[in-house]
Design a protein around this motif. Structure first.
Motif, short mmCIF file in Angstrom:
data_model
loop_
_atom_site.label_atom_id
_atom_site.label_comp_id
_atom_site.label_asym_id
_atom_site.label_seq_id
_atom_site.Cartn_x
_atom_site.Cartn_y
_atom_site.Cartn_z
N GLU A 351 0.83 -1.21 0.00
CA GLU A 351 0.00 0.00 0.00
C GLU A 351 0.86 1.25 0.00
O GLU A 351 0.53 2.24 -0.67
N LEU A 352 1.96 1.23 0.75
CA LEU A 352 2.87 2.37 0.76
C LEU A 352 3.50 2.56 -0.62
O LEU A 352 3.63 3.69 -1.11
N LEU A 353 3.88 1.46 -1.26
CA LEU A 353 4.46 1.55 -2.60
C LEU A 353 3.47 2.18 -3.58
O LEU A 353 3.83 3.05 -4.38
N GLU A 354 2.22 1.72 -3.52
CA GLU A 354 1.19 2.26 -4.40
C GLU A 354 1.01 3.76 -4.18
O GLU A 354 0.93 4.54 -5.14
N LYS A 393 9.76 -8.40 -5.58
CA LYS A 393 8.66 -8.78 -6.47
C LYS A 393 7.55 -7.71 -6.46
O LYS A 393 7.05 -7.29 -7.50
N ARG A 394 7.18 -7.25 -5.25
CA ARG A 394 6.15 -6.21 -5.15
C ARG A 394 6.58 -4.93 -5.85
O ARG A 394 5.79 -4.28 -6.55
N LEU A 395 7.84 -4.55 -5.64
CA LEU A 395 8.34 -3.32 -6.25
C LEU A 395 8.34 -3.42 -7.78
O LEU A 395 7.97 -2.46 -8.47
N MET A 396 8.71 -4.57 -8.31
CA MET A 396 8.69 -4.76 -9.76
C MET A 396 7.27 -4.65 -10.30
O MET A 396 7.02 -4.02 -11.35
N GLU A 397 6.32 -5.25 -9.60
CA GLU A 397 4.92 -5.24 -10.06
C GLU A 397 4.36 -3.82 -10.06
O GLU A 397 3.68 -3.41 -11.01
#
Length: 624
Positions: A351-354, A393-397
């Motif tokens: 959520e923070l990444l988004e 993986k999350r950062l790549m997505e």
């Protein structure tokens, strides 16, 4: 005072121009000009001098600070006099066809005016440069306050140091001589200071010139040369320091303020990095750049390097509050870059990444956040799985979803035939990167993200480096603990690593794993001994060296990857590349689900077993 200086220079120029014209007539007519010549002088001088002053002003001769006169000013004076000479002779030719005038007078006038005007400017500079020396002679005890400095090396760096000590009378050093091994330089003078002899005679010549301190001014010296110089400095019993290597002197400015103690990276002798500045600038200038792990060793230096290329915004992301604050203050106050944002949090937080990507919309991502301490990750493998694999993986997505142009994964040479969990997790992150890249190129929708990874070895001075540990142990009086004296590792400086990461990022087309050239391996035992000597101690006699054996997950020798394993050279001499499709994401999905389940149960044996299934070349330790 500024206006007074202007009028004084202007008045002096007028007098010199009149004198130059009169002297030209005197030389031409043996100092006995006739009535016609005096008539010519009276006719020409009233318009010749104002014309020259006007042209001089056009060429900026009244905007400089003459105490700093240099080659650029000399060229401007030459151009101004050449132009005025042409204009004056052209005007007289058109008006009188030089009837009754001597051409040689105006040639002499141009030459004499140049010599006099330039002489005045350089006299001012010499006056201000001489002030410190005159003050040393006039003011009792003043000379003793400036240490007698002997420079080792007589190249461009040494010349700039001398110039700065002359220009800045407040500096506590006075250069008294040079040493250099180049026979063509020995016996020559630089700014009035002699090059005495070869470096091998350091001890004798230091006594001869009564040196109080030594400065190694050899930024491009190699390992063996630097080791020899440091040994000679220690034998002289004088305090010594060095200028930083070329890799640190990014702005190509050598300053006496840059002087520091000799460090191990000086002995490493890595050649300077050739950066394709324009190519990197095309990738970074005017774009929003995100750096994860921005407070870490590599992440923070990436930030320092990136701001040089004028990004529109730099987003610094880190989970460590103190480190993030430190790099923020440095970027703002030392680098003078205010277009930045700091994000405190973990890459695992989707959520923070988004939120971050939606707000800042980065177009280039450098992913440097990772757990990298081999023994710690070996004992806590689930954290390596969460942070190095699933966070990546999350950062790549998210990067793909928000149309990031370039995604650069900072990897490790421990990902090559790994023997520890840290290396295996970094290898799996590389495989994920290639899987996403394969998915993008094969899919119906065109996604612009270019994924690439950069592998390199140990970095001197990083938080996980052995150097800080050795230094602390030496400060405490020993022992210095060495896993095995014959263990070897590849090393490079933080500056070199971050510069090559930027270079690789500019070269990538998508799907590459770039491998940085690491040079010659260094024996850990020798490194420990060199560091002890740099600290002014003797190994074994003053500081004990204790062998403690390999720690969990460690190799005896890191492997140097060669072209025989599918790796080829690039146009950059320090960067190689491995291209390949790798596995698809579907092939990895089930293994990733298993790893997530095993990590949630903190099952160390299960994690290593599953990693072995995914990465056949992985040799796990501690399995039954």
């Amino acid at each position: 005072m500024r206006r007074l200086n202007f009028w004084l220079i202007l008045g002096a120029d007028i007098l010199l121009l009149v004198a130059a014209h009169l002297l030209a007539y005197g030389i031409r007519f043996d100092f006995e000009p006739g009535a016609r010549e005096w008539a010519n002088i009276k006719a020409v001088l009233p318009w010749l001098v104002p014309l020259k002053i006007t042209v001089f002003a056009f060429f900026g001769l009244y905007r400089g600070m003459w105490r700093y006169t240099g080659v650029t000013d000399l060229l401007n004076i030459l151009r101004a006099n050449f132009v005025t000479g042409l204009v004056i002779m052209g005007g007289i030719l058109l008006a009188t066809r030089f009837e009754g005038f001597s051409r040689s007078v105006f040639v002499l006038d141009t030459i004499l005016a140049f010599l006099m005007i330039a002489g005045l400017r350089f006299s001012i500079r010499l006056f201000y440069q001489g002030l410190p020396r005159w003050r040393d002679l006039v003011v009792p005890g003043n000379a003793r306050r400036r240490k007698r400095l002997l420079l080792i090396g007589a190249g461009d760096a040494a010349e700039k140091v001398v110039r700065e000590t002359m220009d800045n009378q407040e500096l506590p050093h006075r250069v008294v001589g040079f040493l250099d091994d180049n026979p063509d330089k020995i016996g020559r003078w630089i700014h009035g200071i002699p090059v005495y002899g070869p470096i091998a005679r350091l001890r004798t010549l230091a006594l001869h010139v009564k040196a109080e301190e030594l400065l190694i001014a050899m930024p491009s010296a190699g390992r063996e040369e630097m080791e020899q110089v440091v040994r000679l400095c220690r034998e002289s019993k004088l305090p010594f320091k060095t200028l930083p290597g070329l890799g640190e002197l990014i702005s190509d400015k050598v300053s006496i303020k840059s002087i520091r103690d000799v460090s191990y990276k000086d002995l490493l002798g890595r050649p300077p990095v050739r950066l394709e500045q324009e190519r990197i600038e095309e990738v970074l200038r005017g774009r929003t750049v995100l750096v994860t792990g921005a407070g870490g060793s590599i992440g923070s230096d990436l930030c320092r390097q990136i701001v040089r290329f004028k990004p529109a915004r730099l987003v610094m992301f880190d989970a460590d509050e103190a480190n993030l604050y430190r790099i923020e203050m440095e970027i703002l106050h030392e680098k003078g870059f205010a277009e930045y944002a700091v994000v405190l949090g973990k890459v695992q937080d989707r959520e923070l990444l988004e939120h971050m990507f939606a707000e800042h919309k980065p177009t280039v991502v450098f992913h440097a956040a990772a757990y990298k301490h081999v023994p710690l990750v070996e004992h806590n493998p689930w954290e390596g799985v969460y942070n190095n694999i699933f966070a990546s993986k999350r950062l790549m997505e998210v990067a793909m979803a928000y149309g990031v142009e370039r995604f650069i994964l900072v990897s490790s040479d421990k990902a090559v035939r790994p023997t520890n969990v840290m290396g295996a997790t970094k290898r799996l992150a590389e495989m994920l990167l290639q899987a996403y890249c394969r998915e993008l190129t094969a899919g119906p929708e065109k996604v612009a993200t270019r994924f690439m990874a950069v592998r390199f070895g140990n970095v001197l001075g990083s938080s996980g480096s052995v150097i800080p540990l050795f230094k602390r142990q030496i400060e405490l009086g020993g022992p210095v603990t060495v896993t095995d004296p014959e263990m070897t590792r590849y090393f490079m400086s933080i500056e070199e690593a971050s510069q090559l990461i930027l270079q690789a990022a500019a070269m990538g087309e998508g799907g590459e794993i770039f491998i940085l050239e690491m040079g010659t391996p260094v024996r850990i035992g020798r490194m420990a001994r060199d560091l002890i000597r740099l600290c002014g101690k003797e190994p074994d006699s003053e500081i004990e060296i204790k062998q403690i054996g390999l720690r969990p997950g460690e190799k005896m020798h890191e492997e140097l990857i060669t072209e025989g394993e599918g790796i080829v050279k690039t146009e950059h001499e320090k960067i190689m590349v491995l291209r390949g499709q790798g596995r698809s994401f579907e092939e990895l999905r089930r293994s990733l689900d298993n790893l997530k389940e095993l990590a949630s149960r903190h099952d160390a044996v299960g994690i290593k077993t599953e990693l072995k299934k995914i990465i056949p070349e992985y040799t796990p330790q501690g399995l039954p």
